[in-house]
Design a protein around this motif. Sequence first.
Motif, PDB file in Angstrom:
ATOM      1  N   LEU A 178       2.501   1.649  -3.508  1.00 52.00           N
ATOM      2  CA  LEU A 178       1.493   1.998  -4.508  1.00 52.00           C
ATOM      3  C   LEU A 178       1.017   3.434  -4.321  1.00 52.00           C
ATOM      4  O   LEU A 178       0.864   4.185  -5.285  1.00 52.00           O
ATOM      5  CB  LEU A 178       0.313   1.026  -4.409  1.00 52.00           C
ATOM      6  CG  LEU A 178      -0.744   1.115  -5.519  1.00 52.00           C
ATOM      7  CD1 LEU A 178      -0.112   0.848  -6.880  1.00 52.00           C
ATOM      8  CD2 LEU A 178      -1.876   0.124  -5.255  1.00 52.00           C
ATOM      9  N   THR A 179       0.806   3.819  -3.077  1.00 51.29           N
ATOM     10  CA  THR A 179       0.384   5.189  -2.789  1.00 51.29           C
ATOM     11  C   THR A 179       1.430   6.187  -3.272  1.00 51.29           C
ATOM     12  O   THR A 179       1.119   7.190  -3.929  1.00 51.29           O
ATOM     13  CB  THR A 179       0.138   5.387  -1.287  1.00 51.29           C
ATOM     14  OG1 THR A 179      -0.879   4.484  -0.846  1.00 51.29           O
ATOM     15  CG2 THR A 179      -0.288   6.810  -0.979  1.00 51.29           C
ATOM     16  N   LEU A 208      -9.194   5.543  -5.189  1.00 51.46           N
ATOM     17  CA  LEU A 208      -8.961   4.128  -4.891  1.00 51.46           C
ATOM     18  C   LEU A 208      -7.726   3.952  -4.003  1.00 51.46           C
ATOM     19  O   LEU A 208      -7.717   3.113  -3.091  1.00 51.46           O
ATOM     20  CB  LEU A 208      -8.792   3.335  -6.191  1.00 51.46           C
ATOM     21  CG  LEU A 208     -10.031   3.228  -7.082  1.00 51.46           C
ATOM     22  CD1 LEU A 208      -9.686   2.514  -8.388  1.00 51.46           C
ATOM     23  CD2 LEU A 208     -11.149   2.478  -6.355  1.00 51.46           C
ATOM     24  N   ILE A 209      -6.698   4.736  -4.268  1.00 49.50           N
ATOM     25  CA  ILE A 209      -5.479   4.655  -3.472  1.00 49.50           C
ATOM     26  C   ILE A 209      -5.738   5.087  -2.037  1.00 49.50           C
ATOM     27  O   ILE A 209      -5.193   4.505  -1.082  1.00 49.50           O
ATOM     28  CB  ILE A 209      -4.379   5.527  -4.120  1.00 49.50           C
ATOM     29  CG1 ILE A 209      -3.849   4.842  -5.364  1.00 49.50           C
ATOM     30  CG2 ILE A 209      -3.233   5.778  -3.151  1.00 49.50           C
ATOM     31  CD1 ILE A 209      -3.260   3.462  -5.120  1.00 49.50           C
ATOM     32  N   ARG A 241      -1.437   7.894   9.238  1.00 47.76           N
ATOM     33  CA  ARG A 241      -2.335   7.265   8.271  1.00 47.76           C
ATOM     34  C   ARG A 241      -3.507   8.178   7.927  1.00 47.76           C
ATOM     35  O   ARG A 241      -3.909   8.290   6.772  1.00 47.76           O
ATOM     36  CB  ARG A 241      -2.847   5.926   8.809  1.00 47.76           C
ATOM     37  CG  ARG A 241      -3.668   5.142   7.787  1.00 47.76           C
ATOM     38  CD  ARG A 241      -4.052   3.772   8.295  1.00 47.76           C
ATOM     39  NE  ARG A 241      -4.949   3.858   9.445  1.00 47.76           N
ATOM     40  CZ  ARG A 241      -5.431   2.785  10.080  1.00 47.76           C
ATOM     41  NH1 ARG A 241      -5.056   1.570   9.689  1.00 47.76           N
ATOM     42  NH2 ARG A 241      -6.249   2.925  11.099  1.00 47.76           N
ATOM     43  N   VAL A 278      -8.500   4.718  -0.379  1.00 47.39           N
ATOM     44  CA  VAL A 278      -9.176   3.578   0.261  1.00 47.39           C
ATOM     45  C   VAL A 278      -8.166   2.500   0.615  1.00 47.39           C
ATOM     46  O   VAL A 278      -8.190   1.928   1.711  1.00 47.39           O
ATOM     47  CB  VAL A 278     -10.283   3.012  -0.656  1.00 47.39           C
ATOM     48  CG1 VAL A 278     -10.876   1.748  -0.051  1.00 47.39           C
ATOM     49  CG2 VAL A 278     -11.367   4.064  -0.886  1.00 47.39           C
ATOM     50  N   SER A 279      -7.225   2.234  -0.312  1.00 44.40           N
ATOM     51  CA  SER A 279      -6.204   1.226  -0.065  1.00 44.40           C
ATOM     52  C   SER A 279      -5.293   1.627   1.088  1.00 44.40           C
ATOM     53  O   SER A 279      -4.883   0.788   1.896  1.00 44.40           O
ATOM     54  CB  SER A 279      -5.367   1.012  -1.335  1.00 44.40           C
ATOM     55  OG  SER A 279      -4.275   0.163  -1.110  1.00 44.40           O
ATOM     56  N   ALA A 280      -4.975   2.929   1.178  1.00 43.68           N
ATOM     57  CA  ALA A 280      -4.063   3.409   2.233  1.00 43.68           C
ATOM     58  C   ALA A 280      -4.654   3.251   3.625  1.00 43.68           C
ATOM     59  O   ALA A 280      -3.914   3.279   4.623  1.00 43.68           O
ATOM     60  CB  ALA A 280      -3.707   4.875   1.971  1.00 43.68           C
ATOM     61  N   ARG A 281      -5.957   3.046   3.726  1.00 40.31           N
ATOM     62  CA  ARG A 281      -6.567   2.824   5.038  1.00 40.31           C
ATOM     63  C   ARG A 281      -6.093   1.516   5.665  1.00 40.31           C
ATOM     64  O   ARG A 281      -6.248   1.306   6.868  1.00 40.31           O
ATOM     65  CB  ARG A 281      -8.093   2.803   4.914  1.00 40.31           C
ATOM     66  CG  ARG A 281      -8.697   4.154   4.517  1.00 40.31           C
ATOM     67  CD  ARG A 281     -10.195   4.041   4.366  1.00 40.31           C
ATOM     68  NE  ARG A 281     -10.826   3.642   5.624  1.00 40.31           N
ATOM     69  CZ  ARG A 281     -12.071   3.193   5.713  1.00 40.31           C
ATOM     70  NH1 ARG A 281     -12.816   3.059   4.621  1.00 40.31           N
ATOM     71  NH2 ARG A 281     -12.568   2.862   6.885  1.00 40.31           N
ATOM     72  N   ARG A 282      -5.503   0.633   4.830  1.00 43.68           N
ATOM     73  CA  ARG A 282      -5.019  -0.647   5.358  1.00 43.68           C
ATOM     74  C   ARG A 282      -3.588  -0.573   5.872  1.00 43.68           C
ATOM     75  O   ARG A 282      -3.036  -1.578   6.337  1.00 43.68           O
ATOM     76  CB  ARG A 282      -5.129  -1.723   4.272  1.00 43.68           C
ATOM     77  CG  ARG A 282      -6.554  -2.027   3.859  1.00 43.68           C
ATOM     78  CD  ARG A 282      -6.660  -3.383   3.169  1.00 43.68           C
ATOM     79  NE  ARG A 282      -5.943  -3.398   1.903  1.00 43.68           N
ATOM     80  CZ  ARG A 282      -6.517  -3.103   0.735  1.00 43.68           C
ATOM     81  NH1 ARG A 282      -7.778  -2.735   0.691  1.00 43.68           N
ATOM     82  NH2 ARG A 282      -5.829  -3.150  -0.376  1.00 43.68           N
ATOM     83  N   GLN A 290       0.821  -1.209   0.000  1.00 46.21           N
ATOM     84  CA  GLN A 290       0.000   0.000   0.000  1.00 46.21           C
ATOM     85  C   GLN A 290       0.860   1.267   0.000  1.00 46.21           C
ATOM     86  O   GLN A 290       0.555   2.242  -0.679  1.00 46.21           O
ATOM     87  CB  GLN A 290      -0.929   0.018   1.223  1.00 46.21           C
ATOM     88  CG  GLN A 290      -2.106  -0.927   1.137  1.00 46.21           C
ATOM     89  CD  GLN A 290      -1.721  -2.359   1.505  1.00 46.21           C
ATOM     90  OE1 GLN A 290      -0.655  -2.579   2.077  1.00 46.21           O
ATOM     91  NE2 GLN A 290      -2.578  -3.309   1.184  1.00 46.21           N
TER      92      GLN A 290
END
Length: 384
Positions: free
Chosen positions: A214-215, A373-374, A272, A376-380, A211
């Motif tokens: 990708l971010t 979308l990124i 985060r 949302v993914s960064a929340r992980r 993540q």
Amino acid sequence: MSRQTAVLLGHSVLTQIITFLLRPATTYRALEIDTPAAWLGVLSACFAIAPLILALPSGAVVDRIGEGNTAMIGGVLITASAVVLALTGNSVIALAVGTCLLGVGHLGSVVAQQTLVANSTSQASKLDSAFGYYTFAASLGQAIGPAALVLFSRGGAVPETQQIFITCSVAGLALLLLAALLRRSEAGAHPADDETATGLGSLLRLPGLAQALLTSSVVLAAVDITLVYLPALGTQRDINASFIGILLTIRGLSSMTTRLFLGRLTGLFGRRNVLVGGTLAAAGALLAMALPVPLWLAGMLMALAGLGLGVGQPITMSWLAASAPPGARGRAMSLRLVGNRAGQVVIPSAAGALAAGAGASGVLGITGAGLLLIAVSARRLPVD
């Protein structure tokens, strides 16, 4: 500010000034000697390809020989590139060699700088501030370099390229002096608690690494896309070029502002949350820019986009620095650079292909959707 911090920030600014002055000057020299248009793309690729191949090995080198020594090697290569261009830059082969030297030297200097920041402290809040200041300095150098072309203008379309090459050769000596003043770590100066934890495989297994990488790559690609497609949007909507320049300046200044206060922001809201919130803000701003908004609103949207895009790079740097073992931080920084370079090649090309029928507004819209979308993914990502 400590003496060592001042030296590091000065080294970062000067590295970017030389690089971002030499790159356009090389293109101008290529045009002066009637280089075919196809070769201009080759020259641009020369700057990126060698560093892409050497990025991971450079991380291992800085972990092995220390940040100061690696910065010195990078400075020697940057200076050598300017000297090569000054002495032999009248053929496309010489320009390609000089550009390759510049790309590798820039890579070595940047990896050394980032690793030095990563090894400066183990406290998360201080890492966020340190990387915020560092990325601010880099952005400042990237702005000053191209602006300095004005100093070498002859009132025509092409500046005095030979004077630029000579000036950068002299500036390279100052860069070497700053590199000599950087903290010098010997081999093993940052040992890991477990030697098996310093390998690339172990880094790839870090929770949240995918993540973070990708971010970082998508945010950087989004910055590149705004630089390329905002002028295209202006043409599409008949917006004056000077106003487009103002919008790009607003975006850059907003990102620099965020980076100055990054430590305070993450201290208040958490790393985060700041990353997710900033990415969401940038996503919303670019999605809105795809619509036919009035000019005053476009200025506000670009300020919001700049604030959001400014957090991605320093936060992912500080997250990697905090997560990687001490003996592997150079490799962690270089792994992020590989992801960034790949993203800069793949993502803008994909966005352009997907939005070919919709024009520049479609590209900005798709970029905004990608950032959404990124986010949302960064929340992980692991909690601070």
